[in-house]
Design an enzyme around this catalytic site. Structure first.
Site, short mmCIF file in Angstrom:
data_model
loop_
_atom_site.label_atom_id
_atom_site.label_comp_id
_atom_site.label_asym_id
_atom_site.label_seq_id
_atom_site.Cartn_x
_atom_site.Cartn_y
_atom_site.Cartn_z
CD GLU A 1 -67.54 18.54 -21.05
OE1 GLU A 1 -68.23 17.59 -20.87
OE2 GLU A 1 -66.24 18.63 -20.70
CG ASN B 1 -64.51 25.13 -20.62
OD1 ASN B 1 -63.53 25.55 -21.24
ND2 ASN B 1 -64.28 24.11 -19.67
CG HIS C 1 -59.09 17.45 -22.11
ND1 HIS C 1 -58.20 17.37 -21.01
CD2 HIS C 1 -60.19 18.02 -21.56
CE1 HIS C 1 -58.69 17.96 -20.01
NE2 HIS C 1 -60.25 18.41 -20.22
CD GLU D 1 -61.51 21.44 -18.74
OE1 GLU D 1 -61.37 20.05 -18.99
OE2 GLU D 1 -62.37 22.04 -18.45
CG ASP E 1 -55.08 16.53 -20.58
OD1 ASP E 1 -55.62 16.48 -21.81
OD2 ASP E 1 -55.39 15.99 -19.70
C1 XIL Z 1 -62.31 15.79 -14.74
C2 XIL Z 1 -61.40 15.70 -13.37
O1 XIL Z 1 -60.08 15.95 -14.07
C3 XIL Z 1 -61.52 14.24 -12.81
O2 XIL Z 1 -60.73 14.10 -11.80
C4 XIL Z 1 -62.87 13.90 -12.62
O3 XIL Z 1 -63.04 12.65 -12.02
C5 XIL Z 1 -63.84 14.30 -13.71
O4 XIL Z 1 -63.58 15.45 -14.23
N1 XIL Z 1 -63.83 18.46 -18.95
C6 XIL Z 1 -63.87 19.14 -17.88
C7 XIL Z 1 -63.41 18.68 -16.57
O5 XIL Z 1 -64.54 20.20 -17.94
O6 XIL Z 1 -64.22 19.18 -15.36
C8 XIL Z 1 -63.18 17.22 -16.44
O7 XIL Z 1 -62.41 17.09 -15.38
C9 XIL Z 1 -62.31 16.89 -17.53
C10 XIL Z 1 -63.16 17.27 -18.90
#
Ligand code: XIL
Length: 350
Positions: free
Chosen positions: A154, A197, A233, A262, A264
């Site tokens: 990020e 990422n 996400h 990641e 969802d």
């Molecule tokens: C999130 C986790 O899922 C949570 O449990 C934590 O509190 C915060 O981080 N992008 C990312 C991940 O790269 O590391 C993040 O994970 C979600 C967003």
């Protein structure tokens, strides 16, 4: 005599019901296809005994894991010089015992870093040394056990004039910290895939253009980057999957891999209807389809095993939820079935 065909019919039905009950798992197809399909492992994992339903499901359904939190700098080096590897090591041991691969997440980020490290008052010499030591120590510790690292997470903010997020790293070290991080990681483990990422950069748009510009320039400078992680996400109904395909293709043309890191797909908490669960299933299917059709995309990771431990409700202040493929009671949702069926189809067509 007339009853006979009817009995056969009933027998057939109960047989298909039986095969459905023991229908197999996502992992069985993933292994047959040679594809890395996995989930982020919640902090709860470390509290469960080995026969807990969470662990049983994890190893039977998936062949790849990533730590949701315990491999982030705030967990690994909360106090300067004291590296905590117990939890990641136990996750990696679990993965090894069950023939699973491990992604590493993440080495450099602006969040979940200890206060002592996240300090823009330090001199550039100090912060440079801190980052180099962190990356070298951590990647060396896990050498040969992590198949892909999210090296920088990020770092792009497309709203900034230069597209770089103004983290402490960026403010003190400038954009060259990104190149340095990849070089140090590569020196410590030359065989691991090294990934940039980010989120919100999945389809074509200002942010993915900025990510593309960054990684293209890194490639041109011969920085050892292997690919781009698409966090994914998603919120139901908001993703342009054609755009995502195009973005994956242009990254491939640079000679870089992509990984879905990641995934969802969240629903509004007040709209958990059957219709939306079906729509969610169709979207999961689209992402899986992009993954299966693209051999350059080398991982498909869900950001959690079950809705019970998903980060989405907490992150959205309970406005969204139900984002994963297993429900809170560990049952298979329509999203599970769509992904599972598509995988089976791919195995049959192989
Ligand atoms: C999130 C986790 O899922 C949570 O449990 C934590 O509190 C915060 O981080 N992008 C990312 C991940 O790269 O590391 C993040 O994970 C979600 C967003």
């Amino acid at each position: 005599m007339k009853k006979f065909p009817f009995v056969i019919f009933i027998l057939q039905i109960s047989f298909s019901a039986l095969t459905l009950a023991g229908q197999g798992t996502i992992r069985q197809s993933a292994d047959k296809l040679g594809k890395n399909i996995g989930v982020a492992v919640s902090n709860q994992f470390f509290r469960f005994s080995d026969d807990h339903q969470y662990k049983t499901l994890l190893k039977s359904e998936f062949n790849t894991v990533v730590a949701e939190n315990v491999m982030k700098p705030v967990s690994i080096e909360p106090v300067r010089g004291q590296f905590l590897f117990d939890k990641p090591d136990s996750l990696i041991a679990f993965a090894a015992a069950n023939g699973m691969k491990v992604r590493g997440h993440c080495l450099v980020w602006h969040k979940q870093i200890p206060r002592w490290m996240n300090n823009d008052q330090l001199s550039s010499g100090e912060l440079f040394a801190i980052l180099k030591e962190y990356i070298t120590t951590v990647v060396t510790h896990f050498k040969g056990r992590i198949f892909a690292w999210d090296v920088v997470n990020e770092a792009i903010d497309e709203k900034e004039a230069d597209s770089f997020r103004k983290s402490a790293w960026m403010k003190v070290l400038g954009p060259s910290f990104i190149d340095s991080a990849f070089v140090w990681a590569h020196r410590a483990d030359p065989t691991a895939l090294l990934i940039y990422n980010d989120y919100g950069a999945e389809d074509i748009g200002a942010k993915s253009n900025a990510v593309f510009t960054l990684v293209k320039a890194m490639k041109a400078r011969n920085i050892p980057i292997s690919g781009v992680g698409l966090q994914c996400h998603f919120q139901l109904g908001k993703t342009n999957f054609d755009g995502m395909k195009q973005n994956m293709e242009r990254i491939a043309r640079l000679g870089l891999q992509t990984q879905i890191t990641e995934l969802d797909i969240s629903l509004p908490s007040d709209q958990l209807t059957n219709e939306n669960y079906e729509k969610q299933a169709r979207e999961y299917e689209q992402v899986m389809s992009l993954f299966l059709k693209d051999n350059n995309c080398t991982a498909f990771m869900l950001w959690g095993l079950t809705d019970k431990f998903s980060w989405i409700p907490g992150f959205s202040l309970n406005k969204r939820g139900s984002a994963l493929v297993f429900s809170e009671d560990y049952s298979r949702k329509p999203a599970y079935n769509s992904v599972f069926n598509l995988l089976n189809k791919s195995v049959r067509n192989k």
